[in-house]
Design a protein around this motif. Structure first.
Motif, PDB file in Angstrom:
ATOM      1  N   VAL A 195      -3.325  -3.668   9.775  1.00 52.68           N
ATOM      2  CA  VAL A 195      -3.641  -3.806   8.353  1.00 52.68           C
ATOM      3  C   VAL A 195      -4.170  -2.471   7.828  1.00 52.68           C
ATOM      4  O   VAL A 195      -4.491  -1.575   8.594  1.00 52.68           O
ATOM      5  CB  VAL A 195      -4.694  -4.913   8.110  1.00 52.68           C
ATOM      6  N   ASN A 196      -4.247  -2.366   6.515  1.00 52.52           N
ATOM      7  CA  ASN A 196      -4.835  -1.192   5.881  1.00 52.52           C
ATOM      8  C   ASN A 196      -6.337  -1.376   5.743  1.00 52.52           C
ATOM      9  O   ASN A 196      -6.800  -2.405   5.228  1.00 52.52           O
ATOM     10  CB  ASN A 196      -4.238  -0.971   4.492  1.00 52.52           C
ATOM     11  N   ALA A 197      -7.120  -0.389   6.184  1.00 50.80           N
ATOM     12  CA  ALA A 197      -8.568  -0.475   6.011  1.00 50.80           C
ATOM     13  C   ALA A 197      -8.931  -0.550   4.541  1.00 50.80           C
ATOM     14  O   ALA A 197      -9.824  -1.298   4.144  1.00 50.80           O
ATOM     15  CB  ALA A 197      -9.247   0.729   6.661  1.00 50.80           C
ATOM     16  N   THR A 198      -8.239   0.215   3.716  1.00 48.86           N
ATOM     17  CA  THR A 198      -8.422   0.173   2.266  1.00 48.86           C
ATOM     18  C   THR A 198      -7.140  -0.379   1.652  1.00 48.86           C
ATOM     19  O   THR A 198      -6.062   0.179   1.870  1.00 48.86           O
ATOM     20  CB  THR A 198      -8.705   1.571   1.699  1.00 48.86           C
ATOM     21  N   PRO A 199      -7.199  -1.483   0.914  1.00 47.15           N
ATOM     22  CA  PRO A 199      -5.987  -2.109   0.376  1.00 47.15           C
ATOM     23  C   PRO A 199      -5.203  -1.160  -0.524  1.00 47.15           C
ATOM     24  O   PRO A 199      -5.779  -0.326  -1.226  1.00 47.15           O
ATOM     25  CB  PRO A 199      -6.529  -3.308  -0.406  1.00 47.15           C
ATOM     26  N   ARG A 200      -3.869  -1.320  -0.517  1.00 45.86           N
ATOM     27  CA  ARG A 200      -3.011  -0.480  -1.334  1.00 45.86           C
ATOM     28  C   ARG A 200      -2.110  -1.306  -2.256  1.00 45.86           C
ATOM     29  O   ARG A 200      -1.320  -0.755  -3.029  1.00 45.86           O
ATOM     30  CB  ARG A 200      -2.137   0.402  -0.431  1.00 45.86           C
ATOM     31  N   THR A 201      -2.219  -2.638  -2.184  1.00 47.45           N
ATOM     32  CA  THR A 201      -1.340  -3.469  -3.017  1.00 47.45           C
ATOM     33  C   THR A 201      -1.878  -3.685  -4.423  1.00 47.45           C
ATOM     34  O   THR A 201      -1.128  -4.047  -5.327  1.00 47.45           O
ATOM     35  CB  THR A 201      -1.140  -4.848  -2.357  1.00 47.45           C
ATOM     36  N   ASN A 202      -3.216  -3.514  -4.586  1.00 46.24           N
ATOM     37  CA  ASN A 202      -3.860  -3.782  -5.876  1.00 46.24           C
ATOM     38  C   ASN A 202      -3.621  -5.227  -6.310  1.00 46.24           C
ATOM     39  O   ASN A 202      -3.278  -5.524  -7.451  1.00 46.24           O
ATOM     40  CB  ASN A 202      -3.360  -2.814  -6.961  1.00 46.24           C
ATOM     41  N   THR A 203      -3.830  -6.143  -5.355  1.00 45.94           N
ATOM     42  CA  THR A 203      -3.643  -7.568  -5.628  1.00 45.94           C
ATOM     43  C   THR A 203      -4.959  -8.330  -5.747  1.00 45.94           C
ATOM     44  O   THR A 203      -4.961  -9.491  -6.137  1.00 45.94           O
ATOM     45  CB  THR A 203      -2.823  -8.220  -4.501  1.00 45.94           C
ATOM     46  N   GLY A 204      -6.063  -7.677  -5.350  1.00 36.69           N
ATOM     47  CA  GLY A 204      -7.353  -8.348  -5.367  1.00 36.69           C
ATOM     48  C   GLY A 204      -7.884  -8.658  -3.992  1.00 36.69           C
ATOM     49  O   GLY A 204      -8.976  -9.217  -3.861  1.00 36.69           O
ATOM     50  N   VAL A 205      -7.136  -8.298  -2.930  1.00 35.48           N
ATOM     51  CA  VAL A 205      -7.642  -8.528  -1.576  1.00 35.48           C
ATOM     52  C   VAL A 205      -8.705  -7.496  -1.244  1.00 35.48           C
ATOM     53  O   VAL A 205      -8.766  -6.426  -1.863  1.00 35.48           O
ATOM     54  CB  VAL A 205      -6.504  -8.466  -0.528  1.00 35.48           C
ATOM     55  N   GLY A 206      -9.552  -7.822  -0.264  1.00 35.39           N
ATOM     56  CA  GLY A 206     -10.625  -6.927   0.121  1.00 35.39           C
ATOM     57  C   GLY A 206     -10.217  -5.992   1.241  1.00 35.39           C
ATOM     58  O   GLY A 206      -9.026  -5.779   1.500  1.00 35.39           O
ATOM     59  N   ALA A 207     -11.222  -5.437   1.923  1.00 35.08           N
ATOM     60  CA  ALA A 207     -10.969  -4.517   3.025  1.00 35.08           C
ATOM     61  C   ALA A 207     -10.120  -5.190   4.093  1.00 35.08           C
ATOM     62  O   ALA A 207     -10.244  -6.389   4.339  1.00 35.08           O
ATOM     63  CB  ALA A 207     -12.296  -4.038   3.626  1.00 35.08           C
ATOM     64  N   ASN A 208      -9.249  -4.396   4.739  1.00 35.56           N
ATOM     65  CA  ASN A 208      -8.325  -4.917   5.738  1.00 35.56           C
ATOM     66  C   ASN A 208      -7.488  -6.051   5.169  1.00 35.56           C
ATOM     67  O   ASN A 208      -7.183  -7.023   5.842  1.00 35.56           O
ATOM     68  CB  ASN A 208      -9.066  -5.388   6.989  1.00 35.56           C
TER      69      ASN A 208
END
Length: 796
Positions: A669-682
């Protein structure tokens, strides 16, 4: 490590040939060292100096310009953040990752006893009553040592803190023999369980003493908030505690067995009444999530979660608190009929059918609520014609046929097989207990700085005051339950052929299962689709509920399959040696993240209607290979000796058990989200450019980290779920024992060693892209180091 275990049992007659008693007691005490490897901020980072990092730290209040020298000026450091950050211990090494190693003690004490009385009224009427009691106290250590009397949190073995379990069971059984071919059996039982788990800082208003407002409201919100710092070990108390559970469940069943010719018929009925008081809030003291996003360049480059923490810019803040102490109730009646039919000397058939009903949950005082996602209306028992189940319907379709056969092909060769359909209540997980307003309070805030904007959410403001009553307004996070929830359905089937060869047996066969309607909490149900811009306005339900953020939708849509080839060899005792060997080649697939369901697609923003397709992959318990070997050998020494020599030398036996199994899968997973969907870390997954497997993996680099790159901002990555595997687990246990005969009595001595070779079994690697520990292994599997145990048992 220190482990002590002792106990005893005693039985005998109360009334000769009529009434008998039996009792036993066991005490277990263990102190086990748990070694943890963590990543903590360096001393220079605590002062705002990030010059050690290659990542550039940007100022989100100044147009994302870099801080000079990668150093945050002292005047910009948030004073409250500094206090909390100082709870981290200093590194024990000079590295930037995996730089803190410590061993903490996990203690557990258990006391167990049973008392049973059997009474024979006549040879045809027999009964017994049994009482069992079990009490366990466990203290799970946090990762970090205390700082000025404050436990800084983390977890080195489950929820850090104290847990107590008090349980007892009362059971009775009555057997009536009407004739040699007709028997009736009646059973009844009551089980009481009182479990509590509280954090290390329970009852301490630490957040208030640090000047953080709105956190410590009562005992259940006392202690430290949870600080999820991407790339570093979590600071503060764990989420989902304290836990208070009190079960009072009773059940009765009756079976009748009738033998008629070649048929052995059995039929029965059963009823279970469940009564469970359950208090557990998601994050009663709140969760402050810190990522690199508020301090990167606005396009996903640079930044650091600790820098965001020091500035007091959380990426997101949330709180979910249960305002009631609900007592949940349900009924589980069932009936069955079965026929074991010996068709002829070669063929035996087992045919049966069962029917069960698992009623939806109700609450003693109506303190549950649901939300109809079609109408966006609250469903509260007793309001607007809503029934006790808050709109959840009963699944009446649980008919379970079973079939089995055993066919003797020829002497020494048997062919067996079977099929069974079983059901399990789905509404048993924490996400299914209908915790919504007006019985819960939720708060969620997302910082504009997490998507490239100017900070508008600050640590220093803490959390808003909780209202005395919660209106039925769609805001924050809700947890609806599917109204037409189906019970989990599992089909199991197997075929085996067993052949006797030279006094031993060899078995080869196929075992499979298919599960459907597994429970799943879709925490992404209201996530925005990947894309640029503010998240809130892009959420699917924004037009009808503009203040609604998360929807953790509990539904029965999970699937799972299992297919395995099993081979075994069993050597019967010959010349003092008994041997058994087994091998399993298996493949498990699922679209849910636990064996029973739950969590699929919650880790990244997907279109909810596509989660079954996107998440279909190896199951979390997909163990492809497993070898197991067990052996018992009676040593030949001293058989020809006499007297004391025979007593000391002869009769020693050795047991050995060994197993090896391949590793469990994990997800990158990404440590910092890149989808800009509202999910948190990882919270989302990167792009994968190659397989990621290495020919010679090590704990320092278990997979090819260069195969994973952050996907284009505001898009989904192509990396799948559970597409890499962790290290294998292997272990050998051995024991030596002997019986010493002392007249009519016997003394048994045992010496046992667990993990004979002291082989370390490691956990899965860090799969968080952007974390400095990415690709490394810092944890061990649940396989303790070598342990010796000596035991003696006296039988009289």
């Amino acid at each position: 490590n220190d482990q002590q275990q002792f106990g005893g049992s005693l039985g005998g007659p109360i009334v000769r040939n009529r009434t008998f008693f039996f009792g036993d007691y066991e005490r277990f005490h263990q102190v086990r060292g748990v070694t943890v490897v963590s990543t903590v901020p360096t001393a220079r980072m605590r002062t705002g100096d990030f010059s050690q990092l290659s990542a550039v730290i940007y100022d989100p209040t100044a147009g994302r310009t870099p801080f000079a020298g990668n150093v945050i000026p002292a005047g910009r450091i948030d004073a409250i953040a500094q206090k909390f950050l100082n709870l981290y211990p200093l590194p024990t090494s000079g590295a930037l990752v995996n730089n803190y190693t410590a061993t903490r003690d996990r203690t557990q004490t258990a006391n167990t006893f049973d008392v049973r009385v059997d009474h024979r009224f006549t040879n045809e009427r027999i009964m017994f009553v049994r009482y069992s009691d079990n009490r366990v106290e466990t203290v799970a250590p946090g990762v970090f040592e205390e700082v000025n009397g404050i436990a800084a949190g983390g977890s080195a073995g489950g929820f850090a803190g104290a847990a107590t379990s008090k349980a007892y069971n009362v059971a009775g059984n009555y057997l009536q023999v009407f004739s040699p071919t007709l028997i009736m059996e009646l059973k009844a039982g009551l089980t009481h369980i009182d479990n509590q788990s509280v954090p290390e800082t329970y009852g301490q208003n630490i957040a208030s003493s640090f000047g953080l407002p709105g956190i410590n409201v009562d005992d259940n919100t006392s202690g430290l908030p949870n600080f999820a710092v991407a790339g570093y070990t979590t600071l503060g108390d764990a989420t989902f505690i304290p836990i208070i559970i009190k079960n009072n469940n009773w059940q009765v069943n009756a079976t009748v067995t009738n033998t008629r010719g070649n048929h052995n018929l059995k039929a029965g009925v059963a009823v279970i009444r469940r009564n469970v008081l359950l208090y557990q809030s998601n994050n009663p003291a709140g969760t402050f999530t810190f990522t690199a996003a508020p301090t990167n360049n606005g396009s996903g480059v640079g930044g650091d979660a600790v820098a965001s923490f020091l500035l007091g810019y959380p990426a997101a803040v949330s709180r979910a608190v249960l305002l009631a102490n609900p007592t949940l109730l349900s009924w589980e009646p069932g009936v069955f009929v079965q026929d074991d039919w010996r068709v002829n000397d070669k063929l035996t058939l087992n045919i049966g059918v069962r029917y069960d009903v698992f009623t939806p949950l109700t609450e003693k005082n109506g303190q549950i609520a649901n939300i109809d996602l079609d109408t966006m209306q609250f469903l509260v028992p007793g309001q607007n014609g809503v029934g006790d189940t808050a709109g959840v319907k009963t699944d009446w379709s649980n008919i379970s046929p079973r079939f089995g056969f055993a066919y003797t092909v020829k002497e020494g060769t048997v062919f067996r097989g079977g099929y069974g359909l079983s059901y399990w209540p789905t509404q048993v997980a924490s996400g299914a207990v209908l915790r919504n307003a007006p019985f819960t309070y939720t708060y969620n805030a997302t910082n504009a700085a997490a998507s490239g904007g100017v900070p508008d959410v600050f640590l220093r403001t803490g959390l808003p005051a909780m209202p005395s009553s919660v209106p039925l307004v769609l805001s924050g996070t809700i947890a609806p339950v599917q109204k037409d929830l189906r019970n989990s359905r599992i089909q199991q089937y197997n075929v085996m052929i067993e052949k006797e060869i030279w006094g031993s047996s060899v078995t080869l066969g196929y075992v499979g299962s298919r599960a459907a309607n597994l429970w799943n909490t879709m925490a992404t149900w209201n996530n925005a689709p990947p894309g640029p811009g503010a998240v809130q306005q892009r959420r699917p339900y924004y037009s009808v509920a503009p203040n609604l953020t998360g929807i953790a939708y509990f539904l029965s849509g999970g699937k799972q399959t299992y297919n395995a080839m099993q081979a075994s060899f069993a050597r019967r005792s010959r010349n003092g040696l008994t041997l058994s060997a087994n091998y399993t080649l298996a493949k498990g697939m699922s679209n849910v993240t636990q064996p029973g369901g739950g969590g699929a697609a919650q880790a990244f923003g997907v279109v909810p209607s596509r989660w079954e397709e996107l998440e279909w992959s190896a199951s979390d318990i997909d163990i492809r290979h497993r070898y197991a070997l067990s052996m018992n050998y009676e040593l030949p020494f001293g058989k020809d000796s006499n007297g004391a020599a025979r007593q000391l030398i002869a009769g020693w036996q050795v047991n050995a058990v060994a197993f090896w199994q391949s590793g469990l899968p994990f997800t990158v997973v990404n440590a910092t989200p890149r989808t800009n969907t509202g999910v948190g870390a990882n919270g989302d997954r990167p792009d994968q450019t190659c397989s990621g497997e290495l020919d010679n993996p090590t704990i320092g680099k278990w997979f090819d980290t260069s195969c994973f790159v952050g996907q284009t901002l505001n898009t989904l990555g192509n990396s799948g779920r559970n597409n890499l595997y962790g290290p294998p687990t292997r272990r050998i246990d051995m024991s030596v024992f002997k019986d010493f005969f002392l007249g009519a009595n016997k003394l048994q001595f045992r010496a046992e060693v667990y993990n004979l070779t002291n082989t370390a079994s490691f956990g899965v690697p860090n799969g968080s892209l952007g974390n400095a520990a990415f690709g490394t292994i810092t944890t061990t599997a649940n396989n303790p180091p070598r342990q010796f145990q000596f035991a003696a048992k006296f039988l009289f």
